[in-house]
Motif scaffolding. Structure first.
Motif, PDB file in Angstrom:
ATOM      1  N   SER A  52      -4.618  20.271   1.636  1.00 18.34           N
ATOM      2  CA  SER A  52      -3.270  19.989   1.160  1.00 18.34           C
ATOM      3  C   SER A  52      -2.304  20.227   2.313  1.00 18.34           C
ATOM      4  N   VAL A  64      -8.800  15.137   8.498  1.00 16.42           N
ATOM      5  CA  VAL A  64      -7.872  16.014   7.793  1.00 16.42           C
ATOM      6  C   VAL A  64      -7.848  17.331   8.566  1.00 16.42           C
ATOM      7  N   TYR A  66      -7.908  15.770  -1.354  1.00 19.51           N
ATOM      8  CA  TYR A  66      -6.590  16.104  -0.815  1.00 19.51           C
ATOM      9  C   TYR A  66      -5.559  16.141  -1.932  1.00 19.51           C
ATOM     10  N   CYS A 112      -4.300  13.809  -6.627  1.00 21.60           N
ATOM     11  CA  CYS A 112      -5.157  14.035  -5.474  1.00 21.60           C
ATOM     12  C   CYS A 112      -5.950  12.775  -5.179  1.00 21.60           C
ATOM     13  N   ARG A 145      -9.712  11.573   1.121  1.00 21.01           N
ATOM     14  CA  ARG A 145      -9.305  11.142   2.458  1.00 21.01           C
ATOM     15  C   ARG A 145     -10.550  11.089   3.324  1.00 21.01           C
ATOM     16  N   GLU A 169      -2.211  15.630  -3.063  1.00 20.36           N
ATOM     17  CA  GLU A 169      -1.056  14.859  -2.591  1.00 20.36           C
ATOM     18  C   GLU A 169       0.250  15.379  -3.183  1.00 20.36           C
TER      19      GLU A 169
END
Length: 144
Positions: A113, A66, A76, A59, A62, A78
């Protein structure tokens, strides 16, 4: 046991991640994870079962927009992966919780996510973990 990955863990991460992102090579992923574990705005966690690495989560923070969020930065997710034979034991949930805690410690009020539209197992995981769907998009491209 879940550990925060360091530089010595990048190959372990790459070997797990290649099963999730098969369009890359182990070398590419190893190089990517080397940058990630040395970035203060990103983190990877590795889940071990009997000293065997069986899953990971990546993660990051960001700061750009978003989808569906109202604050910045946003934690976030990833990527998250658990080896198939070790699924349905709560390991992915444990990894996600570590990522959420990390994001909170970094000052995040929200966590986000994404997944591909046709990835029903990922969609179901996200829903079961309390995520709410923010939007659905189809991305386009063309050659110039």
């Amino acid at each position: 046991m879940i550990t925060k990955a360091t530089e010595k863990d990048t190959l372990v991460l790459a070997k797990l991640a290649i099963q999730l992102w098969s369009n890359h090579t182990i070398t590419e992923l190893n190089d990517d994870f080397s940058e990630i574990v040395n970035n203060n705005d990103a983190v990877c966690f590795i889940k071990y079962a009997d000293d065997i690495p069986v899953g990971f989560a990546q993660c990051q923070l960001r700061r750009d927009y978003v989808e569906g969020t109202h604050s910045t930065p946003v934690g976030y997710l990833e990527g998250i992966f658990v080896v198939p034979e070790y699924r349905h034991k709560g390991y992915a949930k444990e990894l996600l919780k570590k990522c959420e805690l990390w994001a909170k410690e970094k000052g995040c009020e929200e966590f986000a996510s994404d997944c591909e539209l046709d990835n029903t197992s990922s969609f179901n995981f996200h829903k079961a973990m309390g995520f709410e769907e923010a939007n659905r998009i189809i991305c386009f491209r063309k050659e110039l």
